[in-house]
Design a protein around this motif. Structure first.
Motif, PDB file in Angstrom:
ATOM      1  N   LYS A  85     -53.311  87.806  56.028  1.00  0.00           N
ATOM      2  CA  LYS A  85     -52.021  88.439  55.741  1.00  0.00           C
ATOM      3  C   LYS A  85     -51.511  88.068  54.356  1.00  0.00           C
ATOM      4  CE  LYS A  85     -50.641  88.204  60.571  1.00  0.00           C
ATOM      5  NZ  LYS A  85     -49.666  87.675  61.514  1.00  0.00           N
ATOM      6  N   ARG A  86     -50.638  88.939  53.849  1.00  0.00           N
ATOM      7  CA  ARG A  86     -49.946  88.636  52.597  1.00  0.00           C
ATOM      8  C   ARG A  86     -48.719  87.786  52.927  1.00  0.00           C
ATOM      9  NH1 ARG A  86     -52.337  91.816  48.771  1.00  0.00           N
ATOM     10  NH2 ARG A  86     -53.294  93.726  49.525  1.00  0.00           N
ATOM     11  N   PRO A  87     -48.288  86.935  51.993  1.00  0.00           N
ATOM     12  CA  PRO A  87     -47.151  86.062  52.286  1.00  0.00           C
ATOM     13  C   PRO A  87     -45.804  86.782  52.368  1.00  0.00           C
ATOM     14  CG  PRO A  87     -47.887  85.753  50.035  1.00  0.00           C
ATOM     15  CD  PRO A  87     -48.874  86.668  50.697  1.00  0.00           C
ATOM     16  N   SER A  88     -45.741  88.007  51.840  1.00  0.00           N
ATOM     17  CA  SER A  88     -44.484  88.758  51.903  1.00  0.00           C
ATOM     18  C   SER A  88     -44.778  90.246  51.760  1.00  0.00           C
ATOM     19  CB  SER A  88     -43.520  88.310  50.792  1.00  0.00           C
ATOM     20  OG  SER A  88     -43.910  88.860  49.545  1.00  0.00           O
ATOM     21  N   SER A  89     -43.738  91.045  51.900  1.00  0.00           N
ATOM     22  CA  SER A  89     -43.870  92.501  51.759  1.00  0.00           C
ATOM     23  C   SER A  89     -43.588  92.961  50.330  1.00  0.00           C
ATOM     24  CB  SER A  89     -42.908  93.200  52.727  1.00  0.00           C
ATOM     25  OG  SER A  89     -41.559  92.870  52.411  1.00  0.00           O
ATOM     26  N   ALA A  90     -43.540  92.042  49.371  1.00  0.00           N
ATOM     27  CA  ALA A  90     -43.280  92.396  47.970  1.00  0.00           C
ATOM     28  C   ALA A  90     -44.289  93.439  47.511  1.00  0.00           C
ATOM     29  CB  ALA A  90     -43.362  91.149  47.101  1.00  0.00           C
ATOM     30  N   TYR A  91     -43.781  94.421  46.734  1.00  0.00           N
ATOM     31  CA  TYR A  91     -44.660  95.512  46.314  1.00  0.00           C
ATOM     32  C   TYR A  91     -44.110  96.189  45.070  1.00  0.00           C
ATOM     33  CZ  TYR A  91     -47.361  99.836  46.457  1.00  0.00           C
ATOM     34  OH  TYR A  91     -48.175 100.876  46.126  1.00  0.00           O
ATOM     35  N   GLY A  92     -45.016  96.700  44.254  1.00  0.00           N
ATOM     36  CA  GLY A  92     -44.661  97.543  43.122  1.00  0.00           C
ATOM     37  C   GLY A  92     -44.217  96.775  41.885  1.00  0.00           C
ATOM     38  N   TYR A  93     -43.716  97.534  40.921  1.00  0.00           N
ATOM     39  CA  TYR A  93     -43.276  96.948  39.649  1.00  0.00           C
ATOM     40  C   TYR A  93     -42.272  95.820  39.861  1.00  0.00           C
ATOM     41  CZ  TYR A  93     -45.210 100.975  37.114  1.00  0.00           C
ATOM     42  OH  TYR A  93     -46.046 101.924  36.580  1.00  0.00           O
ATOM     43  N   SER A  94     -41.325  96.036  40.753  1.00  0.00           N
ATOM     44  CA  SER A  94     -40.226  95.080  40.942  1.00  0.00           C
ATOM     45  C   SER A  94     -40.566  93.968  41.918  1.00  0.00           C
ATOM     46  CB  SER A  94     -38.986  95.817  41.446  1.00  0.00           C
ATOM     47  OG  SER A  94     -39.250  96.380  42.726  1.00  0.00           O
ATOM     48  N   THR A 108     -27.417 102.646  46.937  1.00  0.00           N
ATOM     49  CA  THR A 108     -27.371 103.506  45.749  1.00  0.00           C
ATOM     50  C   THR A 108     -27.460 104.992  46.086  1.00  0.00           C
ATOM     51  OG1 THR A 108     -29.772 103.322  45.449  1.00  0.00           O
ATOM     52  CG2 THR A 108     -28.377 101.727  44.256  1.00  0.00           C
ATOM     53  N   GLY A 109     -27.690 105.309  47.348  1.00  0.00           N
ATOM     54  CA  GLY A 109     -27.837 106.720  47.723  1.00  0.00           C
ATOM     55  C   GLY A 109     -29.096 107.349  47.155  1.00  0.00           C
ATOM     56  N   LYS A 110     -30.168 106.565  47.051  1.00  0.00           N
ATOM     57  CA  LYS A 110     -31.442 107.061  46.509  1.00  0.00           C
ATOM     58  C   LYS A 110     -32.529 106.934  47.570  1.00  0.00           C
ATOM     59  CE  LYS A 110     -30.190 105.853  41.821  1.00  0.00           C
ATOM     60  NZ  LYS A 110     -30.546 105.155  40.598  1.00  0.00           N
ATOM     61  N   PRO A 111     -32.486 107.769  48.604  1.00  0.00           N
ATOM     62  CA  PRO A 111     -33.437 107.621  49.709  1.00  0.00           C
ATOM     63  C   PRO A 111     -34.889 107.894  49.315  1.00  0.00           C
ATOM     64  CG  PRO A 111     -32.209 109.665  49.947  1.00  0.00           C
ATOM     65  CD  PRO A 111     -31.574 108.907  48.806  1.00  0.00           C
ATOM     66  N   MET A 112     -35.114 108.587  48.230  1.00  0.00           N
ATOM     67  CA  MET A 112     -36.481 108.918  47.823  1.00  0.00           C
ATOM     68  C   MET A 112     -37.047 107.921  46.805  1.00  0.00           C
ATOM     69  SD  MET A 112     -36.908 111.432  49.770  1.00  0.00           S
ATOM     70  CE  MET A 112     -38.482 112.052  49.242  1.00  0.00           C
ATOM     71  N   ALA A 113     -36.295 106.887  46.451  1.00  0.00           N
ATOM     72  CA  ALA A 113     -36.761 105.903  45.471  1.00  0.00           C
ATOM     73  C   ALA A 113     -38.040 105.237  45.977  1.00  0.00           C
ATOM     74  CB  ALA A 113     -35.680 104.865  45.220  1.00  0.00           C
ATOM     75  N   THR A 114     -38.940 104.965  45.044  1.00  0.00           N
ATOM     76  CA  THR A 114     -40.214 104.345  45.393  1.00  0.00           C
ATOM     77  C   THR A 114     -40.500 103.173  44.461  1.00  0.00           C
ATOM     78  OG1 THR A 114     -42.601 104.671  45.525  1.00  0.00           O
ATOM     79  CG2 THR A 114     -41.422 106.122  44.048  1.00  0.00           C
ATOM     80  N   PHE A 118     -41.589 103.434  37.918  1.00  0.00           N
ATOM     81  CA  PHE A 118     -40.958 102.488  37.005  1.00  0.00           C
ATOM     82  C   PHE A 118     -39.454 102.723  36.928  1.00  0.00           C
ATOM     83  CE2 PHE A 118     -39.224 101.136  32.990  1.00  0.00           C
ATOM     84  CZ  PHE A 118     -39.608  99.807  32.971  1.00  0.00           C
ATOM     85  N   ALA A 119     -39.036 103.977  36.855  1.00  0.00           N
ATOM     86  CA  ALA A 119     -37.599 104.273  36.743  1.00  0.00           C
ATOM     87  C   ALA A 119     -36.834 103.733  37.953  1.00  0.00           C
ATOM     88  CB  ALA A 119     -37.379 105.780  36.594  1.00  0.00           C
ATOM     89  N   ASP A 120     -37.373 103.908  39.139  1.00  0.00           N
ATOM     90  CA  ASP A 120     -36.716 103.380  40.341  1.00  0.00           C
ATOM     91  C   ASP A 120     -36.751 101.854  40.353  1.00  0.00           C
ATOM     92  OD1 ASP A 120     -36.204 105.960  41.241  1.00  0.00           O
ATOM     93  OD2 ASP A 120     -37.988 106.024  42.524  1.00  0.00           O
ATOM     94  N   ALA A 121     -37.884 101.284  39.966  1.00  0.00           N
ATOM     95  CA  ALA A 121     -38.026  99.822  39.992  1.00  0.00           C
ATOM     96  C   ALA A 121     -37.090  99.156  38.991  1.00  0.00           C
ATOM     97  CB  ALA A 121     -39.471  99.429  39.717  1.00  0.00           C
ATOM     98  N   VAL A 122     -36.976  99.699  37.782  1.00  0.00           N
ATOM     99  CA  VAL A 122     -36.096  99.087  36.788  1.00  0.00           C
ATOM    100  C   VAL A 122     -34.636  99.242  37.216  1.00  0.00           C
ATOM    101  CG1 VAL A 122     -35.794 101.014  35.137  1.00  0.00           C
ATOM    102  CG2 VAL A 122     -35.843  98.655  34.310  1.00  0.00           C
ATOM    103  N   ASP A 123     -34.312 100.352  37.874  1.00  0.00           N
ATOM    104  CA  ASP A 123     -32.957 100.526  38.403  1.00  0.00           C
ATOM    105  C   ASP A 123     -32.689  99.493  39.494  1.00  0.00           C
ATOM    106  OD1 ASP A 123     -30.525 102.399  38.298  1.00  0.00           O
ATOM    107  OD2 ASP A 123     -30.957 102.268  40.447  1.00  0.00           O
ATOM    108  N   PHE A 124     -33.679  99.230  40.343  1.00  0.00           N
ATOM    109  CA  PHE A 124     -33.546  98.212  41.378  1.00  0.00           C
ATOM    110  C   PHE A 124     -33.264  96.846  40.750  1.00  0.00           C
ATOM    111  CE2 PHE A 124     -35.459  94.663  43.627  1.00  0.00           C
ATOM    112  CZ  PHE A 124     -34.828  94.733  44.862  1.00  0.00           C
ATOM    113  N   VAL A 125     -34.025  96.491  39.721  1.00  0.00           N
ATOM    114  CA  VAL A 125     -33.842  95.184  39.071  1.00  0.00           C
ATOM    115  C   VAL A 125     -32.424  95.081  38.503  1.00  0.00           C
ATOM    116  CG1 VAL A 125     -34.598  93.702  37.162  1.00  0.00           C
ATOM    117  CG2 VAL A 125     -36.300  94.849  38.604  1.00  0.00           C
ATOM    118  N   GLY A 126     -31.956  96.142  37.847  1.00  0.00           N
ATOM    119  CA  GLY A 126     -30.594  96.139  37.316  1.00  0.00           C
ATOM    120  C   GLY A 126     -29.562  96.000  38.421  1.00  0.00           C
ATOM    121  N   TRP A 127     -29.756  96.742  39.503  1.00  0.00           N
ATOM    122  CA  TRP A 127     -28.856  96.670  40.663  1.00  0.00           C
ATOM    123  C   TRP A 127     -28.837  95.260  41.229  1.00  0.00           C
ATOM    124  CZ3 TRP A 127     -30.551  95.782  45.787  1.00  0.00           C
ATOM    125  CH2 TRP A 127     -29.589  95.963  46.791  1.00  0.00           C
ATOM    126  N   TYR A 128     -30.001  94.657  41.398  1.00  0.00           N
ATOM    127  CA  TYR A 128     -30.073  93.321  41.991  1.00  0.00           C
ATOM    128  C   TYR A 128     -29.416  92.286  41.071  1.00  0.00           C
ATOM    129  CZ  TYR A 128     -31.602  89.683  45.095  1.00  0.00           C
ATOM    130  OH  TYR A 128     -31.605  88.646  45.997  1.00  0.00           O
TER     131      TYR A 128
END
Length: 189
Positions: A85-94, A108-114, A118-128
């Motif tokens: 198993k992997r130690p966590s569910s971490a995935y993607g750019y972020s 954020t009301g972005k149900p289709m974010a993935t 990169f655009a979604d991931a960088v927005d996630f990092v800014g949000w966090y």
């Protein structure tokens, strides 16, 4: 017809590959400035939305995933050699965890974010990071402490729940953000 399909495959392959010279922000942004994949515009949009500087955003992603769209933590080994198993569910750019990513999409009301975008991931990092500012009082340009909160979670950060490895990663992120800031100034972005 074949030429159009080949062109589309080349464009899509370029979107999924890791940029060359990931330690140079200007190089990364120059490689990712297409119509569908403009990383600098996505990072600037996030900076305007959340107030987190572009170098801080990019340094966080650089340390977390090395700009790999499908990055995951390495699998643990059972009996020292059997992939487990992997130690966590971490995935993607972020490297966002499943639960935190779901919370981001709801908030954020972005149900289709993935996490592979990169655009979604960088927005996630800014949000966090913005939430780290709100919850823990961390300045939006304090890469070191923002990274600690990003890695340990808001509660973990408040409790000081991080080890020397996390501190080293936070130091690396802070140094990378400083380097990216100098580079971005030098290339006029």
């Amino acid at each position: 017809m074949r030429a159009a399909v080949l062109f589309l495959l080349l464009v899509l392959a370029g979107c999924a590959s890791t940029p060359d010279n990931i330690n140079n922000a200007c190089s990364v942004f120059q490689q990712r400035d297409g119509w569908f994949n403009d990383w600098y515009s996505a990072a600037k949009r996030t900076e305007r939305t959340y107030g987190v500087p572009v170098p801080v955003l990019m340094a966080t992603i650089r340390v977390e995933s090395g700009f790999k769209a499908n990055a995951r933590p390495p699998r643990k080994k059972l009996l020292g050699f059997i992939p487990w198993k992997r130690p966590s569910s971490a995935y993607g750019y972020s490297q966002a965890l499943d639960g935190t990513w779901a919370e981001y999409k709801r908030a954020t009301g972005k149900p289709m974010a993935t996490r592979r975008s990169f655009a979604d991931a960088v927005d996630f990092v800014g949000w966090y990071h913005y939430r780290s500012n709100q919850k823990n009082g961390i300045a939006l340009n304090d890469t070191y402490n923002l990274y600690l909160a990003y890695y340990a979670g808001h509660g973990g950060y408040a409790r000081g729940n991080f080890g020397s490895g996390t501190r080293r990663a936070a130091q690396k992120a802070a140094a990378m953000a400083d380097s990216y800031a100098r580079q971005i100034r030098s290339c006029g972005l």
